[in-house]
Design an enzyme around this catalytic site. Sequence first.
Site, short mmCIF file in Angstrom:
data_model
loop_
_atom_site.label_atom_id
_atom_site.label_comp_id
_atom_site.label_asym_id
_atom_site.label_seq_id
_atom_site.Cartn_x
_atom_site.Cartn_y
_atom_site.Cartn_z
CG ASN B 114 -0.56 -0.49 2.42
OD1 ASN B 114 0.65 -0.47 2.66
ND2 ASN B 114 -1.46 -0.93 3.27
CB ILE B 143 4.01 -12.38 2.35
CG1 ILE B 143 4.66 -11.55 3.46
CG2 ILE B 143 5.02 -12.75 1.28
CD1 ILE B 143 5.59 -12.40 4.35
CG ASP B 144 2.34 -8.53 5.78
OD1 ASP B 144 2.74 -9.61 6.25
OD2 ASP B 144 2.95 -7.46 5.91
CD GLU B 244 6.08 -9.30 12.03
OE1 GLU B 244 7.23 -9.13 12.38
OE2 GLU B 244 5.68 -9.07 10.87
CG LEU B 298 14.10 -19.21 5.31
CD1 LEU B 298 14.43 -20.35 6.26
CD2 LEU B 298 14.54 -19.55 3.89
NE ARG B 300 11.28 -10.58 3.17
CZ ARG B 300 11.58 -9.47 3.85
NH1 ARG B 300 10.62 -8.82 4.50
NH2 ARG B 300 12.81 -9.02 3.88
#
Lengths: 415, 415
Positions: B114, B143-144, B244, B298, B300
């Site tokens: 974004n 990846i999020d 996390e 790793l 990602r």
Amino acid sequence: MPKEGNCVVAQSGGPTAVINASLLGVIEEAMKQHPIRAIYGAKNGIIGLIDEELYDLRMEDPEELKLLKTTPSSALGSCRYQLKPFEHDEKDYIKIFNVFEAHNIRYFFYIGGNDSMDTADKLTRYAQKIGYDICIIGIPKTIDNDLVMTDHCPGFGSAAKYIATSVMEIARDAVVYPTNIVTIIEVMGRNAGWLAAASALASKDIGAPDLIYLPEVPFSIDKFLDDVRNIHKKTGKITIVVSEGIKDKEGKYIADMSHKFGIDAFGHVQLGGAAFVLENIIREEVEKRVKSIQFNVLQRSAAHIMSKTDVEEAYMVGRMAVRYAVEGACGYMVAIKRDSDNPYSSSTELVELNKVANAEKLVPLAWISHDGNYVKEDALNYIQPLIEGEVEVKYERGLPRYAKLRKIMVPKKVV
Amino acid sequence: MPKEGNCVVAQSGGPTAVINASLLGVIEEAMKQHPIRAIYGAKNGIIGLIDEELYDLRMEDPEELKLLKTTPSSALGSCRYQLKPFEHDEKDYIKIFNVFEAHNIRYFFYIGGNDSMDTADKLTRYAQKIGYDICIIGIPKTIDNDLVMTDHCPGFGSAAKYIATSVMEIARDAVVYPTNIVTIIEVMGRNAGWLAAASALASKDIGAPDLIYLPEVPFSIDKFLDDVRNIHKKTGKITIVVSEGIKDKEGKYIADMSHKFGIDAFGHVQLGGAAFVLENIIREEVEKRVKSIQFNVLQRSAAHIMSKTDVEEAYMVGRMAVRYAVEGACGYMVAIKRDSDNPYSSSTELVELNKVANAEKLVPLAWISHDGNYVKEDALNYIQPLIEGEVEVKYERGLPRYAKLRKIMVPKKVV
């Protein structure tokens, strides 16, 4: 004439990606050998023999058994149980041989590392002592590759492939930003640096790792800082691989140095090991942007990227163990002999258990660079063929489909 | 009539396993579109435009370009550089548009999250303001999976597949010994718990993970201890996945609680994050045998286990970005539309950049269990198709063969 009777197979020590391929080798070959009737698997290694906890492996779905070839971790369970010398304490031996006798066990196959070969050796000698007729064969397994008398160990090739691949991927990730970054990757290997050495295979990609430290060479923090600073002057992006077991010249583990950071006053806090210690030293002395990565158990369980060479050899030593046993061998480990490097080929041979038990094969110092911070071409030539070939893992809905055993217990007769 | 001129493509933000598949999509489609002449890649995202550091992508070996489809990390380099609003500071804009003009850039494709959509939006508005004729299109990547206005983001599916597979493998490793063990796995996701949610797909294997905590739900240590103790009573082997970014009800990151362990007095020591904190709490309160594992970068960058769905969609949004641009679209992001779940199919559509910029898509609370410690079937149904399909990665001597670009610099005209 081959002994007629039942067999037991068991798994011991740390799991690997291919230890179940050896298990499958034993099961499939045992099914073909007519002197062998029932095929049992001991739950949790030797503990399952002591407690008479045996699975009837002939009751398993053949399709699930086939999946064992690409299923990581020890399907029968494992243990880290050491038998005392029977000269001092016979208790466990009496239990085990009662179970052997009650179930007419005439073959025992133990898949494991040097502790397991020691166990197999003790059981062999005890059987001779009491005159119980049984063939005991050891099947090698360890990602650490530290067994003697065998060219290499099943489990090592796949762990090496995982490590080299992951180092490539981490290094490619690390270089994308226009900023400095030091990455310290910790791999398994308490005394033997084979896995750290394997990371050098990654260098054909984009050059990483820059530095590799093995437990075979005494580790000096000052020398380490010099090494890092020298590279840091040329490039701010550095990838380092260390064995968990690196030690200083007094033999003290670097991982135990976290007290330097004022932490051991809080005894309940578990820290990260060698890479964690070095990360903090680098942050203070060389470069603020530093991180440490531990592969943890993934390096021994990532069956999704196994070496085909490794899987096939693991399967081969399992099968050959049964064949050798039926032919009458007893008290041996099935070792791997490297017949040719190019093209690579290997076969098996028998080595005496007591020569393997409690010994340890380290990386030859001649294969480590004079500076002690990399490995030489000889090491790479040795490791290269062991990571080659890719395995077709079965996938179901996007994830690996690993074996699910029914684990039908054999009715107890002793305990 | 389509604009004639040159194009630039750039990559931004954290790398993914498939961000180069989008890059390849842009390059291959641009080669087909005749209005587009030169195809440049900016080094390190928008920074390469500011500094006029452009690679001439037509000079690359076509075979190496093809490998981009399965090569992880950002091949052109990346950045985390935020443009100031041009109303306050025009400096960067002037530089960028000088470069656009000097090189007759009429198309700019920005692959990112974004922040990058915000950058693309600002550049679009600036172009309008100064009357410079250029098509700017955003290509989603993260990846999020936290971009709004798109069903999901390229990069997420492969990270989700890596995480679910690795959780399976770790859980199988954890159960082999006849001892208790609590394993806490930390995955990325500062505000959005999509990756943690994806770990639930692993449960079809041997039931792990037992507990999943997302940042969307306030995290309570007491509730967490209750959850763990409840399972610990039934089985001593517990696998837990945490994002996390889990925070307590005051919004404080759990990862920042390491001072509880007396550690923040030593400011130079970097600790492990949320899983590290929880590991130490569990060790003290529930079970001594506990470990934490971080997948780190790793998750990602592990291109060796990509989702085919994800790779193909990443490639598709790259190609479609060019097609839309040549057709005259400007100021949009190429979004993914889910057309059908079973069989899964998707297509692309355009969404306005300013609607994507600076917004964030979280996991709906309705998809999280009432207890806040797992995800519901709805979440799994949404994620499932995105991890499906396996990609044939090219291997050379046992390791993935990733693309190596020549990166020929375009002669500077401005700086």
